[in-house]
Design a protein around this motif. Structure first.
Motif, PDB file in Angstrom:
ATOM      1  N   ASN A   4     -18.841 -30.817 -30.186  1.00  0.00           N
ATOM      2  CA  ASN A   4     -19.689 -30.342 -29.097  1.00  0.00           C
ATOM      3  C   ASN A   4     -20.821 -29.524 -29.696  1.00  0.00           C
ATOM      4  O   ASN A   4     -20.707 -28.302 -29.839  1.00  0.00           O
ATOM      5  N   ASP A 126     -15.311 -34.587 -12.244  1.00  0.00           N
ATOM      6  CA  ASP A 126     -15.341 -35.948 -12.775  1.00  0.00           C
ATOM      7  C   ASP A 126     -16.671 -36.257 -13.453  1.00  0.00           C
ATOM      8  O   ASP A 126     -16.709 -36.933 -14.489  1.00  0.00           O
ATOM      9  N   ASP A 129     -16.727 -34.427 -16.796  1.00  0.00           N
ATOM     10  CA  ASP A 129     -15.879 -35.144 -17.765  1.00  0.00           C
ATOM     11  C   ASP A 129     -16.624 -36.349 -18.337  1.00  0.00           C
ATOM     12  O   ASP A 129     -16.547 -36.631 -19.537  1.00  0.00           O
ATOM     13  N   GLY A 130     -17.332 -37.084 -17.479  1.00  0.00           N
ATOM     14  CA  GLY A 130     -18.094 -38.232 -17.945  1.00  0.00           C
ATOM     15  C   GLY A 130     -19.190 -37.824 -18.913  1.00  0.00           C
ATOM     16  O   GLY A 130     -19.426 -38.492 -19.924  1.00  0.00           O
ATOM     17  N   GLU A 132     -19.146 -35.119 -20.807  1.00  0.00           N
ATOM     18  CA  GLU A 132     -18.495 -34.675 -22.040  1.00  0.00           C
ATOM     19  C   GLU A 132     -18.128 -35.871 -22.910  1.00  0.00           C
ATOM     20  O   GLU A 132     -18.298 -35.843 -24.140  1.00  0.00           O
ATOM     21  N   ARG A 133     -17.614 -36.925 -22.288  1.00  0.00           N
ATOM     22  CA  ARG A 133     -17.277 -38.135 -23.056  1.00  0.00           C
ATOM     23  C   ARG A 133     -18.525 -38.745 -23.667  1.00  0.00           C
ATOM     24  O   ARG A 133     -18.523 -39.163 -24.830  1.00  0.00           O
ATOM     25  N   ALA A 134     -19.591 -38.795 -22.888  1.00  0.00           N
ATOM     26  CA  ALA A 134     -20.840 -39.361 -23.400  1.00  0.00           C
ATOM     27  C   ALA A 134     -21.378 -38.523 -24.549  1.00  0.00           C
ATOM     28  O   ALA A 134     -21.909 -39.060 -25.533  1.00  0.00           O
ATOM     29  N   ARG A 135     -21.239 -37.216 -24.456  1.00  0.00           N
ATOM     30  CA  ARG A 135     -21.708 -36.353 -25.533  1.00  0.00           C
ATOM     31  C   ARG A 135     -20.876 -36.574 -26.803  1.00  0.00           C
ATOM     32  O   ARG A 135     -21.428 -36.631 -27.912  1.00  0.00           O
ATOM     33  N   ALA A 136     -19.565 -36.712 -26.647  1.00  0.00           N
ATOM     34  CA  ALA A 136     -18.710 -36.949 -27.805  1.00  0.00           C
ATOM     35  C   ALA A 136     -19.027 -38.302 -28.456  1.00  0.00           C
ATOM     36  O   ALA A 136     -19.075 -38.426 -29.685  1.00  0.00           O
ATOM     37  N   GLU A 137     -19.267 -39.314 -27.642  1.00  0.00           N
ATOM     38  CA  GLU A 137     -19.609 -40.642 -28.173  1.00  0.00           C
ATOM     39  C   GLU A 137     -20.944 -40.600 -28.905  1.00  0.00           C
ATOM     40  O   GLU A 137     -21.103 -41.201 -29.983  1.00  0.00           O
ATOM     41  N   THR A 138     -21.901 -39.889 -28.336  1.00  0.00           N
ATOM     42  CA  THR A 138     -23.225 -39.798 -28.959  1.00  0.00           C
ATOM     43  C   THR A 138     -23.144 -39.026 -30.271  1.00  0.00           C
ATOM     44  O   THR A 138     -23.762 -39.416 -31.273  1.00  0.00           O
TER      45      THR A 138
END
Length: 291
Positions: A4, A126, A129-130, A132-138
């Protein structure tokens, strides 16, 4: 980069870079650049220590374009992570690869900046969370080696993530203000236009008059603010406003800014004369005619 990334990691750190923004992009002689410079060729003002020789006089010397460029930390990511601290001056064969990596990482880092801004907003669980997932993937994409970066389609990834950012904007701006998304507002007098909670994503606000305006919760993602007059404007709660946008605009000491951004030094030279505030009596009629 951490899973993060903190805002500081998404800001240019020239001490840890190799002057890539002065080497990789091409310059075209114009109002923004005093010279032509081919891509991949060092600017003649770049010193051997990778610092700009005219940094304090860029605007006066005809290099205003340099003052509004932001790599969002991609430069030091290429230099210190992708290439492990190898200096292209010592290893010239690395420069083409650095240019490739920079071209991929710069838009990914900009996207990370937007995602980091978005997850700090008050949003439904929700949606957060989406994001956060996008940030982790990026973030994971930015940590690849050169071969892996070559396989990344930064534009396609941005297109997949952008709807999440739009949803975050809509949620925070609800019930929403005027929709000026992608609008051509070049040179427009917007002093009497209600821009609170407005959608200004991708709007062309070049030279627009926003003096004394209230842009609270207005979304300025990708808005072009070059030469826009922000004197006395309230930008403290403006959504997705980044430093390069401020640097490209005009303003003064009265403009309210988010705590995370810095007042551009060239703003201080502008006069601090009182502004004539728009008439509240005339404002409703003006809005009625626009509908």
């Amino acid at each position: 980069m951490s899973p993060n990334p903190a805002p500081a990691q998404l800001r240019a750190d020239c001490e840890r870079c190799f002057g890539l923004c002065c080497v990789v992009p091409a310059f075209a002689a114009s109002a923004d650049f005093a010279i032509d410079k081919p891509a991949g060729q060092p600017c003649p003002n770049l010193r051997p220590d990778h610092r700009c020789g005219i940094h304090t006089d860029l605007r006066q010397r005809g290099f205003a374009g340099c003052t509004v460029f932001d790599c969002f930390g991609a430069g030091q990511q290429v230099a210190q992570v992708t290439f492990g601290g190898r200096d292209w001056r010592d290893a010239p064969e690395t420069l083409p690869g650095m240019a490739e990596a920079f071209a991929v990482l710069r838009p990914l880092h900009e996207l990370l900046w937007y995602l980091t801004e978005a997850v700090a907003l008050r949003l439904p669980a929700d949606l957060r969370d989406g994001l956060e997932r996008a940030r982790a993937e990026t973030t994971a994409l930015t940590e690849g080696d050169l071969t892996q970066l070559r396989a990344v389609d930064a534009g396609a990834h941005r297109d997949r993530v952008n709807p999440l950012l739009s949803r975050a904007s809509d949620a925070v701006r609800s019930p929403g203000g005027a929709d000026h998304r992608g609008a051509h507002l070049i040179g427009a007098d917007l002093r009497r236009v209600d821009l609170r909670r407005a959608n200004l994503r991708g709007a062309l606000l070049i030279g627009a008059d926003l003096r004394g305006g209230d842009l609270s919760l207005a979304d300025v993602t990708g808005a072009d603010l070059r030469g826009a007059d922000l004197r006395g404007a309230d930008l403290r709660a403006t959504l997705f406003l980044h430093q390069a946008q401020l640097d490209s605009a005009r303003g003064d000491a009265r403009a309210g800014l988010p705590a995370t951004l810095t007042r551009p030094t060239h703003w201080t030279a502008l006069p601090l004369t009182p502004l004539r505030q728009p008439s509240r009596a005339n404002a409703p009629a003006r809005r009625s005619r626009r509908r």
